[in-house]
Design a protein around this motif. Structure first.
Motif, PDB file in Angstrom:
ATOM      1  N   ASP A 132      33.705  -7.633 -29.570  1.00  0.00           N
ATOM      2  CA  ASP A 132      34.613  -8.750 -29.328  1.00  0.00           C
ATOM      3  C   ASP A 132      34.313  -9.408 -27.993  1.00  0.00           C
ATOM      4  O   ASP A 132      34.132  -8.756 -26.978  1.00  0.00           O
ATOM      5  N   ILE A 133      34.265 -10.744 -28.013  1.00  0.00           N
ATOM      6  CA  ILE A 133      34.052 -11.502 -26.784  1.00  0.00           C
ATOM      7  C   ILE A 133      35.362 -12.192 -26.459  1.00  0.00           C
ATOM      8  O   ILE A 133      35.867 -12.995 -27.238  1.00  0.00           O
ATOM      9  N   GLY A 134      35.918 -11.860 -25.318  1.00  0.00           N
ATOM     10  CA  GLY A 134      37.188 -12.427 -24.908  1.00  0.00           C
ATOM     11  C   GLY A 134      36.994 -13.524 -23.875  1.00  0.00           C
ATOM     12  O   GLY A 134      35.879 -13.950 -23.561  1.00  0.00           O
ATOM     13  N   THR A 135      38.111 -13.959 -23.333  1.00  0.00           N
ATOM     14  CA  THR A 135      38.091 -15.038 -22.338  1.00  0.00           C
ATOM     15  C   THR A 135      37.313 -14.663 -21.079  1.00  0.00           C
ATOM     16  O   THR A 135      36.510 -15.469 -20.598  1.00  0.00           O
ATOM     17  N   PRO A 136      37.502 -13.473 -20.519  1.00  0.00           N
ATOM     18  CA  PRO A 136      36.732 -13.143 -19.300  1.00  0.00           C
ATOM     19  C   PRO A 136      35.217 -13.163 -19.524  1.00  0.00           C
ATOM     20  O   PRO A 136      34.472 -13.639 -18.671  1.00  0.00           O
ATOM     21  N   GLU A 137      34.800 -12.662 -20.675  1.00  0.00           N
ATOM     22  CA  GLU A 137      33.364 -12.647 -20.958  1.00  0.00           C
ATOM     23  C   GLU A 137      32.813 -14.064 -21.114  1.00  0.00           C
ATOM     24  O   GLU A 137      31.719 -14.372 -20.653  1.00  0.00           O
ATOM     25  N   LEU A 138      33.579 -14.935 -21.792  1.00  0.00           N
ATOM     26  CA  LEU A 138      33.138 -16.320 -21.956  1.00  0.00           C
ATOM     27  C   LEU A 138      33.042 -17.034 -20.610  1.00  0.00           C
ATOM     28  O   LEU A 138      32.110 -17.812 -20.378  1.00  0.00           O
TER      29      LEU A 138
ATOM     30  N   ILE B 237      32.383 -15.666 -17.724  1.00  0.00           N
ATOM     31  CA  ILE B 237      31.193 -15.135 -17.043  1.00  0.00           C
ATOM     32  C   ILE B 237      29.940 -15.805 -17.603  1.00  0.00           C
ATOM     33  O   ILE B 237      29.045 -16.208 -16.850  1.00  0.00           O
ATOM     34  N   ILE B 238      29.870 -15.969 -18.919  1.00  0.00           N
ATOM     35  CA  ILE B 238      28.709 -16.613 -19.539  1.00  0.00           C
ATOM     36  C   ILE B 238      28.591 -18.061 -19.071  1.00  0.00           C
ATOM     37  O   ILE B 238      27.495 -18.530 -18.743  1.00  0.00           O
TER      38      ILE B 238
END
Length: 67
Positions: A3-9, A11-12
């Motif tokens: 799962d990709i959440g808001t924090p990961e997005l 960072i990307i």
């Protein structure tokens, strides 16, 4: 796990902005849009080639109906 959440997005997005710079991103997005538009038209052309239209002056092939 995948799962990709808001924090990961976020960072990307930050990594992409740092790597490419804010000035290049609009040009990259424009190029990507053009490429996708060309790809879409080519795929549509492949589908149109599968079912050729009858030439002018030729009768359309008769539909076969099961008896």
């Amino acid at each position: 796990m995948g799962d990709i959440g808001t924090p990961e997005l976020l960072i990307i997005v930050v990594v992409v902005v740092v790597l490419f710079g804010a000035k290049r991103l609009p040009d990259a997005a424009r190029s990507l849009g053009r490429s996708l538009r060309i790809f879409k038209s080519e795929i549509k052309g492949l589908h149109d080639d599968d079912h050729p239209a009858p030439a002018a002056g030729e009768p359309a092939p008769a539909a076969v109906t099961p008896s």
